[in-house]
Write a protein that holds these residues in place. Structure first.
Motif, PDB file in Angstrom:
ATOM      1  N   LEU A  88      50.231-113.698 -26.591  1.00 38.99           N
ATOM      2  CA  LEU A  88      51.519-114.189 -27.081  1.00 38.99           C
ATOM      3  C   LEU A  88      51.554-114.353 -28.595  1.00 38.99           C
ATOM      4  O   LEU A  88      52.617-114.631 -29.158  1.00 38.99           O
ATOM      5  N   ALA A  89      50.412-114.169 -29.260  1.00 38.34           N
ATOM      6  CA  ALA A  89      50.410-114.237 -30.725  1.00 38.34           C
ATOM      7  C   ALA A  89      51.248-113.116 -31.326  1.00 38.34           C
ATOM      8  O   ALA A  89      51.865-113.294 -32.383  1.00 38.34           O
ATOM      9  N   MET A  90      51.300-111.957 -30.650  1.00 43.73           N
ATOM     10  CA  MET A  90      52.107-110.839 -31.174  1.00 43.73           C
ATOM     11  C   MET A  90      53.605-111.139 -31.108  1.00 43.73           C
ATOM     12  O   MET A  90      54.295-111.049 -32.122  1.00 43.73           O
ATOM     13  N   PRO A  91      54.147-111.505 -29.934  1.00 46.73           N
ATOM     14  CA  PRO A  91      55.567-111.893 -29.937  1.00 46.73           C
ATOM     15  C   PRO A  91      55.839-113.129 -30.776  1.00 46.73           C
ATOM     16  O   PRO A  91      56.940-113.300 -31.303  1.00 46.73           O
ATOM     17  N   GLY A  92      54.820-114.007 -30.938  1.00 46.99           N
ATOM     18  CA  GLY A  92      54.986-115.171 -31.809  1.00 46.99           C
ATOM     19  C   GLY A  92      55.247-114.752 -33.239  1.00 46.99           C
ATOM     20  O   GLY A  92      56.138-115.279 -33.916  1.00 46.99           O
ATOM     21  N   GLY A  93      54.460-113.782 -33.721  1.00 50.97           N
ATOM     22  CA  GLY A  93      54.695-113.246 -35.060  1.00 50.97           C
ATOM     23  C   GLY A  93      56.045-112.562 -35.172  1.00 50.97           C
ATOM     24  O   GLY A  93      56.720-112.644 -36.204  1.00 50.97           O
ATOM     25  N   ARG A  98      61.555-112.037 -37.150  1.00 49.42           N
ATOM     26  CA  ARG A  98      62.863-111.473 -36.819  1.00 49.42           C
ATOM     27  C   ARG A  98      63.896-112.492 -36.349  1.00 49.42           C
ATOM     28  O   ARG A  98      65.098-112.192 -36.363  1.00 49.42           O
ATOM     29  N   VAL A  99      63.469-113.670 -35.885  1.00 53.00           N
ATOM     30  CA  VAL A  99      64.434-114.574 -35.233  1.00 53.00           C
ATOM     31  C   VAL A  99      64.547-115.924 -35.955  1.00 53.00           C
ATOM     32  O   VAL A  99      65.626-116.284 -36.447  1.00 53.00           O
ATOM     33  N   TRP A 100      63.459-116.693 -36.020  1.00 53.80           N
ATOM     34  CA  TRP A 100      63.546-118.072 -36.512  1.00 53.80           C
ATOM     35  C   TRP A 100      62.968-118.276 -37.901  1.00 53.80           C
ATOM     36  O   TRP A 100      63.258-119.286 -38.543  1.00 53.80           O
ATOM     37  N   GLY A 101      62.131-117.385 -38.359  1.00 56.10           N
ATOM     38  CA  GLY A 101      61.374-117.630 -39.588  1.00 56.10           C
ATOM     39  C   GLY A 101      60.129-118.439 -39.266  1.00 56.10           C
ATOM     40  O   GLY A 101      60.101-119.177 -38.269  1.00 56.10           O
ATOM     41  N   LYS A 143      50.391-119.574 -33.621  1.00 57.12           N
ATOM     42  CA  LYS A 143      49.153-119.032 -34.180  1.00 57.12           C
ATOM     43  C   LYS A 143      49.358-118.188 -35.428  1.00 57.12           C
ATOM     44  O   LYS A 143      48.750-118.412 -36.464  1.00 57.12           O
ATOM     45  N   ALA A 144      50.189-117.160 -35.344  1.00 54.59           N
ATOM     46  CA  ALA A 144      50.353-116.247 -36.479  1.00 54.59           C
ATOM     47  C   ALA A 144      51.191-116.869 -37.594  1.00 54.59           C
ATOM     48  O   ALA A 144      50.940-116.623 -38.781  1.00 54.59           O
ATOM     49  N   ASN A 145      52.175-117.680 -37.217  1.00 50.66           N
ATOM     50  CA  ASN A 145      53.146-118.157 -38.205  1.00 50.66           C
ATOM     51  C   ASN A 145      52.581-119.210 -39.152  1.00 50.66           C
ATOM     52  O   ASN A 145      52.927-119.228 -40.338  1.00 50.66           O
ATOM     53  N   ILE A 146      51.706-120.077 -38.665  1.00 49.76           N
ATOM     54  CA  ILE A 146      51.169-121.096 -39.571  1.00 49.76           C
ATOM     55  C   ILE A 146      50.229-120.452 -40.592  1.00 49.76           C
ATOM     56  O   ILE A 146      50.178-120.857 -41.757  1.00 49.76           O
ATOM     57  N   SER A 147      49.503-119.394 -40.180  1.00 43.96           N
ATOM     58  CA  SER A 147      48.658-118.671 -41.137  1.00 43.96           C
ATOM     59  C   SER A 147      49.505-117.946 -42.167  1.00 43.96           C
ATOM     60  O   SER A 147      49.136-117.861 -43.341  1.00 43.96           O
ATOM     61  N   THR A 148      50.641-117.420 -41.729  1.00 43.89           N
ATOM     62  CA  THR A 148      51.559-116.750 -42.653  1.00 43.89           C
ATOM     63  C   THR A 148      52.034-117.714 -43.732  1.00 43.89           C
ATOM     64  O   THR A 148      52.112-117.365 -44.916  1.00 43.89           O
ATOM     65  N   MET A 149      52.313-118.957 -43.354  1.00 41.60           N
ATOM     66  CA  MET A 149      52.795-119.939 -44.318  1.00 41.60           C
ATOM     67  C   MET A 149      51.716-120.340 -45.311  1.00 41.60           C
ATOM     68  O   MET A 149      52.019-120.672 -46.456  1.00 41.60           O
ATOM     69  N   VAL A 150      50.450-120.309 -44.880  1.00 44.83           N
ATOM     70  CA  VAL A 150      49.364-120.550 -45.837  1.00 44.83           C
ATOM     71  C   VAL A 150      49.396-119.479 -46.917  1.00 44.83           C
ATOM     72  O   VAL A 150      49.294-119.771 -48.118  1.00 44.83           O
ATOM     73  N   GLN A 444      51.395-105.829 -38.191  1.00 47.86           N
ATOM     74  CA  GLN A 444      51.180-105.994 -36.760  1.00 47.86           C
ATOM     75  C   GLN A 444      49.710-105.988 -36.365  1.00 47.86           C
ATOM     76  O   GLN A 444      49.351-106.419 -35.272  1.00 47.86           O
ATOM     77  N   MET A 445      48.841-105.508 -37.256  1.00 47.90           N
ATOM     78  CA  MET A 445      47.470-105.245 -36.852  1.00 47.90           C
ATOM     79  C   MET A 445      46.650-106.499 -36.565  1.00 47.90           C
ATOM     80  O   MET A 445      45.724-106.462 -35.755  1.00 47.90           O
ATOM     81  N   LEU A 446      46.969-107.641 -37.202  1.00 49.43           N
ATOM     82  CA  LEU A 446      46.248-108.859 -36.847  1.00 49.43           C
ATOM     83  C   LEU A 446      46.562-109.263 -35.411  1.00 49.43           C
ATOM     84  O   LEU A 446      45.694-109.769 -34.691  1.00 49.43           O
ATOM     85  N   GLY A 447      47.801-109.026 -34.988  1.00 50.14           N
ATOM     86  CA  GLY A 447      48.147-109.254 -33.591  1.00 50.14           C
ATOM     87  C   GLY A 447      47.366-108.332 -32.672  1.00 50.14           C
ATOM     88  O   GLY A 447      46.951-108.714 -31.578  1.00 50.14           O
ATOM     89  N   VAL A 448      47.150-107.095 -33.116  1.00 53.39           N
ATOM     90  CA  VAL A 448      46.349-106.143 -32.343  1.00 53.39           C
ATOM     91  C   VAL A 448      44.914-106.645 -32.221  1.00 53.39           C
ATOM     92  O   VAL A 448      44.284-106.546 -31.161  1.00 53.39           O
ATOM     93  N   TRP A 449      44.369-107.208 -33.321  1.00 52.69           N
ATOM     94  CA  TRP A 449      43.004-107.743 -33.277  1.00 52.69           C
ATOM     95  C   TRP A 449      42.888-108.841 -32.224  1.00 52.69           C
ATOM     96  O   TRP A 449      41.908-108.900 -31.471  1.00 52.69           O
ATOM     97  N   PHE A 450      43.886-109.728 -32.142  1.00 51.78           N
ATOM     98  CA  PHE A 450      43.849-110.794 -31.146  1.00 51.78           C
ATOM     99  C   PHE A 450      43.892-110.239 -29.720  1.00 51.78           C
ATOM    100  O   PHE A 450      43.430-110.892 -28.778  1.00 51.78           O
ATOM    101  N   LEU A 451      44.439-109.045 -29.554  1.00 54.75           N
ATOM    102  CA  LEU A 451      44.495-108.449 -28.217  1.00 54.75           C
ATOM    103  C   LEU A 451      43.105-108.117 -27.691  1.00 54.75           C
ATOM    104  O   LEU A 451      42.913-107.967 -26.477  1.00 54.75           O
ATOM    105  N   ALA A 452      42.115-107.982 -28.590  1.00 56.67           N
ATOM    106  CA  ALA A 452      40.741-107.774 -28.123  1.00 56.67           C
ATOM    107  C   ALA A 452      40.254-108.996 -27.344  1.00 56.67           C
ATOM    108  O   ALA A 452      39.514-108.869 -26.356  1.00 56.67           O
TER     109      ALA A 452
END
Length: 505
Positions: A88-93, A98-101, A143-150, A444-452
């Motif tokens: 769910l980290a990928m749709p989270g990003g 695209r939707v909430w920021g 997961k992805a969004n808080i790192s983006t804000m850093v 998108q690739m960090l989301g791909v990494w989490f898919l491992a």
């Protein structure tokens, strides 16, 4: 790095309050992530123990009130839960982009996580699964969004403070992960499971309050939606979502009415999807004709890293399931006559990370200055070899336990090997993912990494659902051998992989 809270990044005293020389917003994100990890790892430390409590797999003398499941079912649920968090980290990003920021997505996700923990605090199997789903959904969104804000706090990727900022942020993760089993684990195991889950909700609530209070210190970019959906895209997403939900509702409605429904009707499709989605994502990127020859070559090389990481996480994440159940049932949880809850073993990994990460970083730097630093491929091979060795070591206490209990240092040794393996593989994997990503898929690739992680945990889930007892010496030896052979294979083909990587090393 400045140690004063009243110096700005330019070094002019008093011009702007900072957090150890970093933008003040880092303190907000540090505390938010610390409390989120406190709630996440606290609940995770209790999860497998709660599932087996009262059943045949429960440790002798443990309190009742759990769901009385077998160790295999508990491991399957735990593995699938972790897989869904990372899936769910990928749709989270995507929601953040695209939707909430990012800012609104983190606030909403933290609220969902808190609601999930509160639901887990209610008795009953229905409340348990609903709460678990909410925590997984919220964790994936956050997961992805808080790192983006850093990243938004700094002046682009070349800001010299950026790496240090992420290091400070990473310490917040491990502080929360270290404290959680000691606090939530103790309350959950010795007072009441549901009170422990409620305490996790309190932790996330504190993180949410901290975040909302400190949002004024964040970069304004964090409140924006980078690529808002068009009306046509929004309608298309809504139509597809409604169709999928209706199809699932009709299918499971028929299964329930026919009297065929069991837990596996939910767990097996989720697990299979968790395996197929990572494969589908990699195939889609690899078959994109817009990629240059160099990008195609790097993606072929990246698949080696992805597969290696999936094998690694398959074993590593059993530290919270297979090893946790062994700790509760077959490990002596006393030192010099002083007893402690089995959930405390879950604090070993984060404290080892905090102790060893700076040391390993210094070793890589020392070797790099002498042109002797191992390549990315060799570090991956070392990570696989160490996690395989940890399960070869696990065979010894597993064989010795029998009807009695083994000393706690066996598990500490296993976690030590796994932690060093993680430090060889995980940070390097994140770095090589960003370096090898095709330009078109850079975000998108960090989301791909989490898919491992998703793929590895889904393998564990399928094995457990198939009735494989992961706490037997034969299965543990087989998993250890797979990891060791994967490490040997990666090392043996390091020249080929380096060629595929091009200039990336």
């Amino acid at each position: 790095m400045a140690s004063s809270l009243t110096k700005d990044s330019s070094g002019i005293p008093g011009s702007e309050k900072t957090f150890f020389g970093h933008p003040r917003g880092l303190a907000t994100l540090f505390m938010t992530e610390m409390w989120e990890r406190f709630s996440f790892y606290g609940m995770r430390a209790l999860l497998p123990l709660y599932l087996v409590s009262g059943g045949t797999a429960a440790a002798g003398g443990s309190q009742g009130g759990g769901l009385a499941m077998t160790a295999a079912t508990a491991t399957a649920i735990y593995s699938i839960y972790l897989a869904m968090v990372y899936l769910l980290a990928m749709p989270g990003g995507w929601f953040g982009d695209r939707v909430w920021g990012p800012r609104r997505t983190v606030a909403i996700s933290a609220s969902v996580i808190m609601l999930g923990h509160l639901t887990l605090a209610l008795p009953g199997q229905g409340a348990f699964f609903a709460g678990l789903a909410l925590v997984a959904l919220g964790s994936g969104l956050l997961k992805a969004n808080i790192s983006t804000m850093v990243g938004h706090l700094y002046d682009g990727p070349d800001d010299p403070r950026r790496d240090g900022g992420f290091t400070v942020f990473y310490m917040g993760i491990n502080l929360g992960a270290f404290a959680a089993p000691l606090v939530i684990g103790t309350v959950g195991q010795q007072v009441g499971w549901h009170l422990g889950f409620a305490l996790a909700a309190v932790g996330m609530g504190l993180g949410l309050v901290q975040f909302l209070y400190g949002t004024r210190h964040l970069n304004p970019r964090s409140g924006l939606v980078p690529e808002p959906l068009t009306r046509e895209e929004r309608n298309r997403v809504l139509r597809r979502t409604v169709l999928v939900v209706l199809a699932a509702a009709v299918f499971y409605g028929v299964v329930v009415v026919a009297g065929l429904y069991t837990m596996n009707w939910a767990l097996v499709p989720i697990t299979v999807a968790g395996l197929l989605i990572p494969v589908a994502v990699l195939v889609r990127i690899k078959r994109d004709r817009e990629l240059s020859d160099g990008e195609q070559s790097r993606m072929t090389g990246y698949i080696w890293f992805f597969a290696a990481a999936a094998v690694f996480w398959m074993i590593y994440d059993q530290g919270g399931s297979t090893l946790a159940i062994f700790a509760a049932d077959k490990t002596d949880t006393s030192v010099f006559g002083w007893s402690f809850p089995a959930s405390w073993f879950q604090s070993v990994n984060p404290v080892l990370i905090m102790a060893l990460a700076p040391l390993l970083a210094w070793i890589w730097l020392y070797l790099a200055r002498r042109a002797k630093e191992p390549s990315t491929v060799v570090k991956f091979a070392a990570g696989l070899a160490l996690v395989g060795l940890s399960f070869f070591l696990f065979i010894l206490p597993l064989s010795a336990a029998g009807g009695g209990k083994v000393g706690p240092l066996w598990l500490v040794g296993i976690y030590l090997l796994q932690t060093v393996g993680e430090l060889c593989l995980s940070p390097v994997g994140l770095s090589v993912t960003t370096k090898m990503a095709p330009a078109k898929y850079a975000s998108q690739m960090l989301g791909v990494w989490f898919l491992a992680v998703t793929a590895g945990d889904c393998v564990t889930g399928l094995l457990s659902l198939a009735g494989v007892d992961l706490n037997t010496t034969g299965v543990v030896a087989l998993e250890a051998a797979v990891a060791a052979l994967a490490g040997i294979g990666v090392y043996a083909y390091r020249g080929k992989v380096r060629t595929l990587m091009g200039r990336v090393h």
